[in-house]
Design an enzyme around this catalytic site. Sequence first.
Site, PDB file in Angstrom:
ATOM      1  N   PRO A 180       0.794  -1.189  -0.165  1.00 30.57           N
ATOM      2  CA  PRO A 180      -0.039   0.013  -0.170  1.00 30.57           C
ATOM      3  C   PRO A 180       0.852   1.189   0.093  1.00 30.57           C
ATOM      4  CG  PRO A 180       0.200  -0.730   2.257  1.00 30.57           C
ATOM      5  CD  PRO A 180       1.002  -1.669   1.318  1.00 30.57           C
ATOM      6  N   THR A 181       0.199   2.386  -0.314  1.00 27.24           N
ATOM      7  CA  THR A 181       0.894   3.600  -0.285  1.00 27.24           C
ATOM      8  C   THR A 181       1.172   4.153   1.123  1.00 27.24           C
ATOM      9  OG1 THR A 181       0.942   5.891  -1.304  1.00 27.24           O
ATOM     10  CG2 THR A 181      -1.206   4.874  -0.545  1.00 27.24           C
ATOM     11  N   THR A 182       0.247   3.676   2.129  1.00 27.71           N
ATOM     12  CA  THR A 182       0.419   4.413   3.441  1.00 27.71           C
ATOM     13  C   THR A 182       1.664   3.756   4.010  1.00 27.71           C
ATOM     14  OG1 THR A 182      -1.040   2.679   4.066  1.00 27.71           O
ATOM     15  CG2 THR A 182      -2.020   4.766   3.782  1.00 27.71           C
ATOM     16  N   ASN A 183       2.048   2.609   3.936  1.00 22.14           N
ATOM     17  CA  ASN A 183       2.927   1.907   4.491  1.00 22.14           C
ATOM     18  C   ASN A 183       4.061   1.097   3.484  1.00 22.14           C
ATOM     19  OD1 ASN A 183       2.099   2.330   7.320  1.00 22.14           O
ATOM     20  ND2 ASN A 183       0.510   0.810   6.674  1.00 22.14           N
ATOM     21  N   CYS A 314      -3.836   1.588   9.520  1.00 20.03           N
ATOM     22  CA  CYS A 314      -5.164   1.208   9.319  1.00 20.03           C
ATOM     23  C   CYS A 314      -5.836   0.700  10.677  1.00 20.03           C
ATOM     24  CB  CYS A 314      -5.541  -0.021   8.309  1.00 20.03           C
ATOM     25  SG  CYS A 314      -4.489  -1.488   8.664  1.00 20.03           S
ATOM     26  N   GLY A 606     -25.009 -61.022  36.485  1.00 18.14           N
ATOM     27  CA  GLY A 606     -24.760 -59.782  35.804  1.00 18.14           C
ATOM     28  C   GLY A 606     -25.777 -58.585  35.488  1.00 18.14           C
ATOM     29  N   ASP A 610     -24.920 -54.833  36.476  1.00 20.95           N
ATOM     30  CA  ASP A 610     -25.319 -53.743  35.678  1.00 20.95           C
ATOM     31  C   ASP A 610     -26.220 -52.663  36.009  1.00 20.95           C
ATOM     32  OD1 ASP A 610     -23.526 -55.304  33.882  1.00 20.95           O
ATOM     33  OD2 ASP A 610     -25.138 -56.167  32.603  1.00 20.95           O
ATOM     34  N   LEU A 698     -20.074 -68.045  47.567  1.00 21.23           N
ATOM     35  CA  LEU A 698     -21.502 -67.562  47.382  1.00 21.23           C
ATOM     36  C   LEU A 698     -22.145 -68.270  46.234  1.00 21.23           C
ATOM     37  CD1 LEU A 698     -21.089 -63.740  47.684  1.00 21.23           C
ATOM     38  CD2 LEU A 698     -21.721 -65.337  49.492  1.00 21.23           C
TER      39      LEU A 698
END
Length: 917
Positions: A180-183, A314, A606, A610, A698
């Site tokens: 750019p022209t700005t920087n 900017c 089970g 569960d 058991l």
Amino acid sequence: MLTSNITGTSITASSRSKAFLAPFPIKSRPCVPSGVKKQENIRKGTIVAKATPASAKEGDKKGKIRAPIKDEELTILHETLKKAKHAQHIYGKFSQEQVDHVFRCAAEAANAARLPLAKMAVAETRMGVVEDKVIKNHFASEFVYNKYKSTKTCGVIEHNENGGVTKVAEPVGVIAGIVPTTNPTSTAIFKALLALKTRNGLILCPHPRAAKCTVQAAKIIHDAAVAAGAPEGIISWVASPSMVVSQALMQAPEISLILATGGPGMVRAAYSSGHPSLGVGAGNTPALIDETADIELAVNSVLISKTFDNGVICASEQSIVAVDAVYDKVRAEFVRRGAYFLNEEEKVKVRKGIEKDGKLNADIVGQPVAKLAQMFGITVPAGAKVLIGEVSVVGKEEPLSQEKLSPILAMYRSSDFNTALATTHKLIMFGGAGHTSVIYTHPDNRQNIEAFQAMAKTGRILVNSPSSQGAIGGIYNQILAPSMTLGCGSWGGNIVSDNIGPLHLVNVKSVAERRHGAGGFNVPATVLLQSGGAASTFAQLSGKKVLVVADKNADVAAVSAALAKAGAEATVFNGVGAASTLAAVQAGLKATVAFHPDTIVAVGGGAAIDAAKLIWLGYEHPETRLDGLTIRFMDMGKRVYNVPALGAKASLIAIPTAIGSGSEVTPFSSLVDEATGKSYTIADAAFFPSAAIVDPSLIAALPKAAVAAGAFEAISHAVESFVSIAASDRTKDLSREALTQIFDALPSADAEKVLYASTKAGMAYANAFLGVTQSLANKVAVACDIPVGVAAAVLLPYVIRYNATDAPFKQAIFPSYHSPRAVADYAELANALKLGGSTPVEKAENLAAAIEGLRSKAGVPSSLKAAFGSAAQDAKFLAVVDKLAEEAFDDQCSLANPRYPLIEDLKAILVAAHQGL
């Protein structure tokens, strides 16, 4: 010959080294070409680039026809592209050490030329401040170099040995850099250094109003880079820029990437070029000052920023939004520090001067206040730093509310912070979306900071920092990357929202070596395999509040007595039937919440264990959703629905009084929804019980039929976990040991040995998962009301024969082994059982036959039809067989099967097993 603007210096192409030939170490080579003196005494001299006349400048006025590119310009451009591509081809092979040397030498040369380049930029563009452009040039060379001097950009930039991933950076190729022209000089330095650091070629296209200074910056970096070993043409430029030349450059096939910094038209042209582009967006930065702000800091920070280079950056502030509580103080501080507030008549004149033909008047950009006042026809005090217009409207009807790129500010009064937020949002979205915004507040005012960051749609949100210097990074914050190209994300029409750096300019190849996730090995924290273990465990529960979850057939009285004797306060929920149902879980959860235990003891088969796991989860995390729990996953550690850790309210002790499930040592839980008739296999590491007590005393009274049914469920677990795609040496050892123990114990119905073997198989499948035998058996058992172990005993031989192939139609998607091995695995189990056979296939068949033989000796049915025992069960099976196959395919267990199952294959297995074929 290329002629430099450096006094007394003329550099010819022949004097430069065209390749990196000098030996290492690099440090011994000079960074500046011989004969080049300090670049401080710049003079106006001859330069190849000639700016295009004003009539042909970028962005021809509306209604004018842009002249086509001239043949001479096209020829020069093609030659430049050709040289740049050749240079990049050479430079792309440089090592990191070579590149870093070039990068450093180029940065030093640019830094040394910071003042002469600044003077050239102001003289040519007639905007900005020399002293400030020096700072920008200094920043673009020194700060960028310092930030990225150690960044790896060549070849291997990252390697993770454990993870098996190597990242390799490759240059993108030739980059078109719009300046750019700005920087004009600082952006050229920045882009050139980034290109050199990343082994890319760069062709810079300046703005016509800044061609000489941009080209000179490019030449200085090019010459330093070539002197350091880079090839000729690695940095090049368009000497006579225009919009048509810029477009031709951006559309050239030699270009790989466009780095566009400029006006919206140029950025849009880059995005429409057909090449990948990194662009920027317009800025309209507002600065909000709240009632807790340090007013001196805020005002002086704004002035530091807005007066810098006459406001051309900017990111610089365009508007101030101050809350009413501090507005007058802020205004007074601005006046005290040299700002001039416009009266109503002056604001009218300034508004007219800001715009030209409905757009920002380019003649005001980067001009000092004195000149602006002259242009606007107003009188301001000598030394005024900025012009401030107090306004209330945001939008096209208020020119002061737009981006002005000059030392002019709008200032808004807001009644409170929320109103200030709303005004700030409007300003951002009026031409500055994605770019930068600022808040001035007390550093500890996190509420306002967080409200601001939530509101602001900008890539950079600065807190208590000048925006011109703060947004570019590295000055007021050492983490924000220093950059002269600021992405604005989708808000600003860009692809990135961060500060552009070198890693945006490389292609990164991820080399991923085959690695399997760390499987690990998990079991409950305590696993006790001991006769009398339950009694000794109960003795440790003195003073505890214990909820016992049991199935309807459990010896609840004995358990209650043992707990009472131990001094525990206990209550029993024994509403679990043959399956873990949703109704039972909900009833058990209600009892648990009412009793508020600190220990849950699951006693039974089970189903009871569960159900206890799910009751435990619901008790500790009542927000848990069933639909989330039952979402199928491919990797338990990556599942979509997160199951939180358990144990904060209560521990779970699992004590099996039946054989087969192994649930006491697994993270699995089965659930049946009676309303839908669907069964689910739910798995998560959170479901591991706190302790598992495996007490053969058991199960001493279990009938032989129950032992046999449980044994075959355990056999299925052992075999399937052994051939699972997730099996490890450790799980295989457990699977093999469990299978051989059951084969040894089952003929005599040795319940103790079978129980221990069942637990070992549970440990194996807890970590290796199961396969389609379990999926099919679960579905058939629920649908037709037969024991899971019986269904597994019938189905397992069929599944073994289905899996026993080295060339399955579809393989499992991510096995832990390199090729199908199910046949070899089955053969290994056959060898462990001493079943004989001369080939792996024969041994696999012998394993299936041995299971069938053991099944026959144990009196277990040989077909599903025989297992059903009634015409009604049989009819129901036949009516739902398609549904069973589909549900089994989608069961959690099927994913670990060594052969990826198709639904039609599962149906075929069910039909064959039904008939006993």
